[in-house]
Design a protein around this motif. Structure first.
Motif, PDB file in Angstrom:
ATOM      1  N   ASP A  91      -0.952   9.687  41.046  1.00  0.00           N
ATOM      2  CA  ASP A  91      -2.412   9.902  40.825  1.00  0.00           C
ATOM      3  C   ASP A  91      -2.570  11.430  41.239  1.00  0.00           C
ATOM      4  O   ASP A  91      -3.543  11.892  40.765  1.00  0.00           O
ATOM      5  CB  ASP A  91      -3.062   9.086  41.681  1.00  0.00           C
ATOM      6  N   ARG A  92      -1.690  12.284  41.896  1.00  0.00           N
ATOM      7  CA  ARG A  92      -1.922  13.505  42.345  1.00  0.00           C
ATOM      8  C   ARG A  92      -1.451  14.546  41.455  1.00  0.00           C
ATOM      9  O   ARG A  92      -1.310  15.829  41.738  1.00  0.00           O
ATOM     10  CB  ARG A  92      -1.602  13.783  43.604  1.00  0.00           C
ATOM     11  N   ARG A  93      -0.627  14.276  40.575  1.00  0.00           N
ATOM     12  CA  ARG A  93       0.152  15.140  39.683  1.00  0.00           C
ATOM     13  C   ARG A  93       0.222  14.724  38.326  1.00  0.00           C
ATOM     14  O   ARG A  93      -0.087  13.584  37.974  1.00  0.00           O
ATOM     15  CB  ARG A  93       1.637  15.310  40.484  1.00  0.00           C
ATOM     16  N   VAL A  94       0.720  15.593  37.397  1.00  0.00           N
ATOM     17  CA  VAL A  94       0.723  15.307  35.959  1.00  0.00           C
ATOM     18  C   VAL A  94       2.229  14.961  35.744  1.00  0.00           C
ATOM     19  O   VAL A  94       3.219  15.804  35.812  1.00  0.00           O
ATOM     20  CB  VAL A  94       0.390  16.629  35.185  1.00  0.00           C
ATOM     21  N   THR A  95       2.503  13.883  35.330  1.00  0.00           N
ATOM     22  CA  THR A  95       3.899  13.397  34.919  1.00  0.00           C
ATOM     23  C   THR A  95       4.337  13.940  33.828  1.00  0.00           C
ATOM     24  O   THR A  95       3.775  14.579  33.050  1.00  0.00           O
ATOM     25  CB  THR A  95       4.052  11.774  35.122  1.00  0.00           C
ATOM     26  N   ARG A  96       5.945  13.810  33.615  1.00  0.00           N
ATOM     27  CA  ARG A  96       6.478  14.421  32.564  1.00  0.00           C
ATOM     28  C   ARG A  96       6.030  13.695  31.186  1.00  0.00           C
ATOM     29  O   ARG A  96       5.885  14.392  30.370  1.00  0.00           O
ATOM     30  CB  ARG A  96       8.034  14.115  32.711  1.00  0.00           C
ATOM     31  N   ALA A  97       5.856  12.378  31.122  1.00  0.00           N
ATOM     32  CA  ALA A  97       5.443  11.634  30.061  1.00  0.00           C
ATOM     33  C   ALA A  97       4.027  12.028  29.696  1.00  0.00           C
ATOM     34  O   ALA A  97       3.638  12.275  28.506  1.00  0.00           O
ATOM     35  CB  ALA A  97       5.368  10.186  30.399  1.00  0.00           C
ATOM     36  N   GLU A  98       3.003  12.472  30.750  1.00  0.00           N
ATOM     37  CA  GLU A  98       1.775  12.962  30.333  1.00  0.00           C
ATOM     38  C   GLU A  98       1.834  14.243  29.814  1.00  0.00           C
ATOM     39  O   GLU A  98       1.079  14.528  28.722  1.00  0.00           O
ATOM     40  CB  GLU A  98       0.852  13.010  31.671  1.00  0.00           C
TER      41      GLU A  98
END
Length: 517
Positions: free
Chosen positions: A241-248
């Protein structure tokens, strides 16, 4: 390249870097406040740069412009009140993400998309300024009128659920843009004897009223629900919730690429502006998505598409300014005063007479992009805390800032009255399902649309067949018809699918299958 290397040597001096940092920081804060955007910040800062060296002065002003464009996403994501009209599509998915406890994720993606779009657009400016200047000469009044009409129709069809309501809202925006002195005869139109309306309705108080004040009124009506929802939010309960994931990132990179391309193209064409770029990019990304109906509920690629296009417009709008001396946006028009004040004359002679100064500006723009990333990351946690403040405390502060922003536009209490009028109009447009987004676009391009239409009538001598001598205009008029038919067909198919889905609950499977056939 020789001049550009020397430009970095000049810009990376501590004194110049400090002024860029000051400019970006000031712009970021101004962008986060509704109504106090880049145009206001740059206009107010121009007199302050009189005693600075030309490189430091222009670098600081460019830093304000870039920082405020990125900072306007903060209020859009956290408060659903865009700092500038061009950040309105960011709020459509950014605010739901914040309400889901993903404020830092949305802010980071908005920042990353802003920096990428801005940086790539600056590289395009450096590489293509001179070649594109030749093609920009082909854009005359007839072509620009067709482009503006296409933009209004396209956005009217994409914004909201109804194309008819979208086009009505756009036409209403153009109508309000005609208030003031008539272009040719200077006869007052719809001013009702009010001197303040002779110059027309100002965009700043109107946009603040439509976007911020109207939204505060809507939120005040459901304050208890929103406060209870905010109380249950645990910001960053999960690391994702605090970072942008690889999938995103994989989902957002195509949107950022499209947004950068759209924003750069919109910025190069004079008269369209950042609002057209951001709304166009958001609409295209939404239409191309396999989960179209999920947009508006917290799709992070919506934030990426809007912010990349919004920030790509600023550097690319300098292409017609540097190459032809024609401002491609409001901020470019304001910067003309700063360039002239420091001994520079915008136009094609800049590349011949002062190539080193042009290279210094390019280097300052690239440095401002990197500094913008650093400042945005440092302020992420601080900005994300806004979501925890109860609405009963947020609404008065936002309304106060709205009044300050409207008043600063003209220094008159009349601007606040204009803000309140359009706040009421914006409130009812939300309730009745009319697109206030298309209204704003219609209002922004209205003066240019009227002017180019009048000029086109004179150039064509009222003979439609003479359009054949303007192939660019013909292409955009054909695209307008194609877009209207395509969107109408798409909306009708969606309506049929919804009707069949509704009947599925009450009809037996065999009868439903026959109807589908």
């Amino acid at each position: 390249m020789e001049h550009l290397i020397a430009g970095f040597a000049n810009v990376l001096m501590p004194a110049t870097l400090i002024w860029i940092v000051i400019g970006v920081s000031l712009g970021y804060m101004l962008g986060a406040m509704p109504g106090l955007g880049k145009a206001t910040g740059v206009a107010v800062a121009i007199p302050l740069t009189f005693y600075l060296e030309p490189v430091a002065a222009i670098a600081m002003l460019i830093g304000i412009a870039k920082g405020s464009t990125a900072g306007s996403a903060v209020a859009a994501i956290l408060l659903n009140t865009p700092g500038e009209p061009s950040s309105a599509p960011t709020a459509l998915d950014g605010y739901p993400l914040a309400r889901q406890g993903k404020a830092q994720k949305a802010l980071k993606m908005g920042l990353f998309a802003s920096v990428i779009g801005d940086f790539l657009s600056t590289l395009l400016l450096i590489a293509l300024a001179a070649p594109l200047a030749r093609y920009a000469l082909l854009i005359g009044p007839v072509e620009l009128c067709a482009i503006l009409f296409f933009s209004l129709t396209f956005i009217g069809g994409l914004a909201g659920g109804s194309m008819i309501k979208g086009l009505i809202a756009g036409a209403l925006g153009v109508f309000f843009a005609t208030v003031g002195l008539e272009l040719e005869t200077f006869i007052p139109r719809m001013t009702f004897g009010t001197l303040e309306l002779d110059d027309g309705i100002s965009l700043v108080p109107m946009a603040i009223g439509m976007l911020a004040v109207a939204e505060m009124a809507v939120q005040a009506g459901k304050m208890r629900e929103l406060d209870s929802a905010a109380a249950t939010i645990v910001d960053g309960a999960h690391p994702n919730d605090r970072r942008v994931t690889r999938a995103e990132w994989l989902r957002c990179l195509p949107a950022i690429g499209r947004g950068t391309a759209i924003g750069s193209a919109v910025g190069i064409l004079p008269g369209l502006g950042a609002s057209v770029g951001s709304f166009l990019s958001y609409g295209v990304t939404r239409k191309l998505s396999k989960t179209l109906e999920a947009f508006g509920t917290g799709m992070i690629e919506g934030v990426a598409a809007a912010e990349s296009a919004d920030n790509a417009v600023v550097p690319s709008s300098f292409v017609p300014l540097f190459a032809l001396g024609i401002p491609g946006s409001v901020i470019a028009a304001i910067l003309i005063a700063a360039l002239i004040m420091h001994g520079l004359t915008p136009g094609p002679r800049m590349f011949v007479e002062q190539p080193q100064m042009v290279a210094n500006i390019y280097a300052a723009m690239l440095c401002a992009s990197v500094i913008m990333l650093a400042i945005g990351l440092l302020g992420q946690k601080l900005f994300a805390q806004v979501i925890r403040v109860p609405l009963r405390r947020v609404i008065p502060v936002v309304l106060f800032l709205c009044c300050v922003g409207a008043y600063m536009d003209s220094g008159s209490i009349f601007s606040i009255y204009v803000m309140l009028f359009f706040a009421v109009l914006g409130y009812f447009s939300r309730k009745l399902g009319f697109s206030f987004v298309t209204f704003l676009i219609g209002f922004v391009i209205g003066p240019n649309l009227e002017l180019t239409f009048r000029q086109s009538l004179q150039i064509l001598n009222h003979d439609p067949m003479r359009l054949m001598g303007h192939p660019v205009a013909v292409v955009f008029l054909v695209l307008t018809v194609v877009v209207v038919v395509a969107i109408a067909f798409s909306n009708s198919r969606a309506a049929v699918r919804e009707e069949l889905a509704a009947r599925a609950a009450t009809s037996n499977p065999r009868k439903l299958e026959e109807e589908n056939r």
